[in-house]
Design a protein around this motif. Structure first.
Motif, mmCIF file in Angstrom:
data_model
loop_
_atom_site.group_PDB
_atom_site.id
_atom_site.type_symbol
_atom_site.label_atom_id
_atom_site.label_comp_id
_atom_site.label_asym_id
_atom_site.label_seq_id
_atom_site.Cartn_x
_atom_site.Cartn_y
_atom_site.Cartn_z
ATOM 1 N N TRP A 22 0.821 -1.206 0.000
ATOM 2 C CA TRP A 22 0.000 0.000 0.000
ATOM 3 C C TRP A 22 0.858 1.260 0.000
ATOM 4 O O TRP A 22 0.437 2.284 -0.547
ATOM 5 C CB TRP A 22 -0.993 -0.038 1.152
ATOM 6 N N VAL A 23 2.041 1.185 0.577
ATOM 7 C CA VAL A 23 2.952 2.331 0.480
ATOM 8 C C VAL A 23 3.336 2.535 -0.983
ATOM 9 O O VAL A 23 3.290 3.657 -1.501
ATOM 10 C CB VAL A 23 4.204 2.130 1.362
ATOM 11 N N LEU A 24 3.693 1.438 -1.658
ATOM 12 C CA LEU A 24 4.065 1.545 -3.069
ATOM 13 C C LEU A 24 2.906 2.083 -3.902
ATOM 14 O O LEU A 24 3.066 3.031 -4.664
ATOM 15 C CB LEU A 24 4.498 0.181 -3.616
ATOM 16 N N ARG A 25 1.742 1.483 -3.763
ATOM 17 C CA ARG A 25 0.601 1.821 -4.619
ATOM 18 C C ARG A 25 -0.065 3.148 -4.234
ATOM 19 O O ARG A 25 -0.298 3.993 -5.098
ATOM 20 C CB ARG A 25 -0.430 0.702 -4.596
ATOM 21 N N ASP A 26 -0.396 3.309 -2.961
ATOM 22 C CA ASP A 26 -1.209 4.456 -2.547
ATOM 23 C C ASP A 26 -0.407 5.689 -2.177
ATOM 24 O O ASP A 26 -0.850 6.802 -2.437
ATOM 25 C CB ASP A 26 -2.105 4.069 -1.363
ATOM 26 N N VAL A 27 0.763 5.489 -1.569
ATOM 27 C CA VAL A 27 1.565 6.641 -1.145
ATOM 28 C C VAL A 27 2.481 7.106 -2.279
ATOM 29 O O VAL A 27 2.588 8.300 -2.548
ATOM 30 C CB VAL A 27 2.377 6.314 0.132
ATOM 31 N N LEU A 28 3.113 6.145 -2.964
ATOM 32 C CA LEU A 28 4.094 6.494 -4.004
ATOM 33 C C LEU A 28 3.546 6.386 -5.428
ATOM 34 O O LEU A 28 4.255 6.686 -6.379
ATOM 35 C CB LEU A 28 5.336 5.610 -3.850
ATOM 36 N N ASN A 29 2.312 5.948 -5.584
ATOM 37 C CA ASN A 29 1.659 5.816 -6.894
ATOM 38 C C ASN A 29 2.440 4.915 -7.852
ATOM 39 O O ASN A 29 2.478 5.155 -9.055
ATOM 40 C CB ASN A 29 1.401 7.188 -7.518
ATOM 41 N N MET A 30 3.065 3.873 -7.316
ATOM 42 C CA MET A 30 3.772 2.874 -8.124
ATOM 43 C C MET A 30 2.833 1.676 -8.241
ATOM 44 O O MET A 30 2.836 0.787 -7.391
ATOM 45 C CB MET A 30 5.096 2.494 -7.458
ATOM 46 N N THR A 31 2.038 1.653 -9.278
ATOM 47 C CA THR A 31 0.935 0.698 -9.363
ATOM 48 C C THR A 31 1.263 -0.587 -10.125
ATOM 49 O O THR A 31 0.377 -1.402 -10.372
ATOM 50 C CB THR A 31 -0.291 1.367 -9.995
ATOM 51 N N GLY A 32 2.517 -0.811 -10.466
ATOM 52 C CA GLY A 32 2.883 -2.044 -11.150
ATOM 53 C C GLY A 32 2.750 -3.268 -10.263
ATOM 54 O O GLY A 32 2.415 -4.356 -10.734
ATOM 55 N N THR A 33 2.988 -3.115 -8.983
ATOM 56 C CA THR A 33 2.828 -4.205 -8.025
ATOM 57 C C THR A 33 1.340 -4.291 -7.700
ATOM 58 O O THR A 33 0.718 -3.300 -7.349
ATOM 59 C CB THR A 33 3.660 -3.934 -6.760
ATOM 60 N N LYS A 34 0.769 -5.484 -7.818
ATOM 61 C CA LYS A 34 -0.682 -5.653 -7.718
ATOM 62 C C LYS A 34 -1.124 -6.219 -6.382
ATOM 63 O O LYS A 34 -0.399 -6.962 -5.734
ATOM 64 C CB LYS A 34 -1.190 -6.582 -8.827
ATOM 65 N N PHE A 35 -2.364 -5.901 -6.011
ATOM 66 C CA PHE A 35 -3.032 -6.514 -4.878
ATOM 67 C C PHE A 35 -3.831 -7.696 -5.408
ATOM 68 O O PHE A 35 -4.570 -7.570 -6.376
ATOM 69 C CB PHE A 35 -3.982 -5.534 -4.188
ATOM 70 N N GLY A 36 -3.658 -8.848 -4.757
ATOM 71 C CA GLY A 36 -4.428 -10.019 -5.158
ATOM 72 C C GLY A 36 -5.276 -10.537 -4.030
ATOM 73 O O GLY A 36 -6.485 -10.387 -4.015
ATOM 74 N N CYS A 37 -4.625 -11.122 -3.038
ATOM 75 C CA CYS A 37 -5.364 -11.801 -1.974
ATOM 76 C C CYS A 37 -5.271 -11.100 -0.616
ATOM 77 O O CYS A 37 -6.147 -11.246 0.210
ATOM 78 C CB CYS A 37 -4.860 -13.230 -1.842
#
Length: 172
Positions: A22-37
């Motif tokens: 969530w730091v990568l995706r939501d804080v840093l906007n690096m959305t290549g790493t995905k949420f799955g389970c």
């Protein structure tokens, strides 16, 4: 806190218990790493921490301070793709594509640890889940990428066979 992401220092203002994903995706906007389970089972969130493939959805960001973090964004570029990215396309691995960034990161860690993996090595390392079931293509792509990587060079220089071939070609 300061993180080392893709070779760059990054200041992050986040709760130390927030998962790295969530730091990568939501804080840093690096959305290549995905949420799955969300329970570290599927592998869509796989990144490298100090060269090891880890599931970022359950890893508190405080646990990676001072460590080298690599995400899919740094695996390769469109100008210089990683051998796995080339092999993934050649073997037509992606179907829906959702799990692919995690699969690629797990495969890259495998090839770093075992440059010429066997089928058993691949089966052991690739625990990521693909809903589309492209596991045979993943295996073929990993083998293709391993074959395309240059062999490790010895400190003594190129192998004698290569030198002989080069010498033979220079006399024609």
């Amino acid at each position: 806190m300061e993180l080392q992401i893709n070779g760059q220092p990054v200041q992050v203002d986040a709760d130390p218990n927030m998962p790295l994903l969530w730091v990568l995706r939501d804080v840093l906007n690096m959305t290549g790493t995905k949420f799955g389970c969300g329970v570290a089972a599927c592998g869509a969130c796989t990144v490298h921490i100090d060269g090891q493939a880890v599931r970022s959805c359950v890893l508190p960001v405080s646990a990676v301070a001072g460590k080298r973090i690599q995400t899919i964004e740094a695996l390769g570029t469109s100008q210089q793709p990683h051998p796995l990215q080339v092999a993934w396309i050649a073997e037509q691995v992606p179907q829906c594509g959702y799990c692919q960034s995690g699969m690629l990161m797990a495969a890259a860690a495998l090839l770093e640890a075992k440059p010429q993996p066997t089928d058993a090595d691949i089966d052991e390392a690739m625990t990521n889940i693909c809903r589309c079931g492209t596991y045979q293509r993943v295996r073929a792509a990993i083998h293709r990428a391993a074959e395309s990587r240059p062999p490790a060079r010895s400190p003594a220089g190129p192998p004698a066979v290569a030198v002989a071939l080069l010498d033979a070609g220079s006399h024609s």
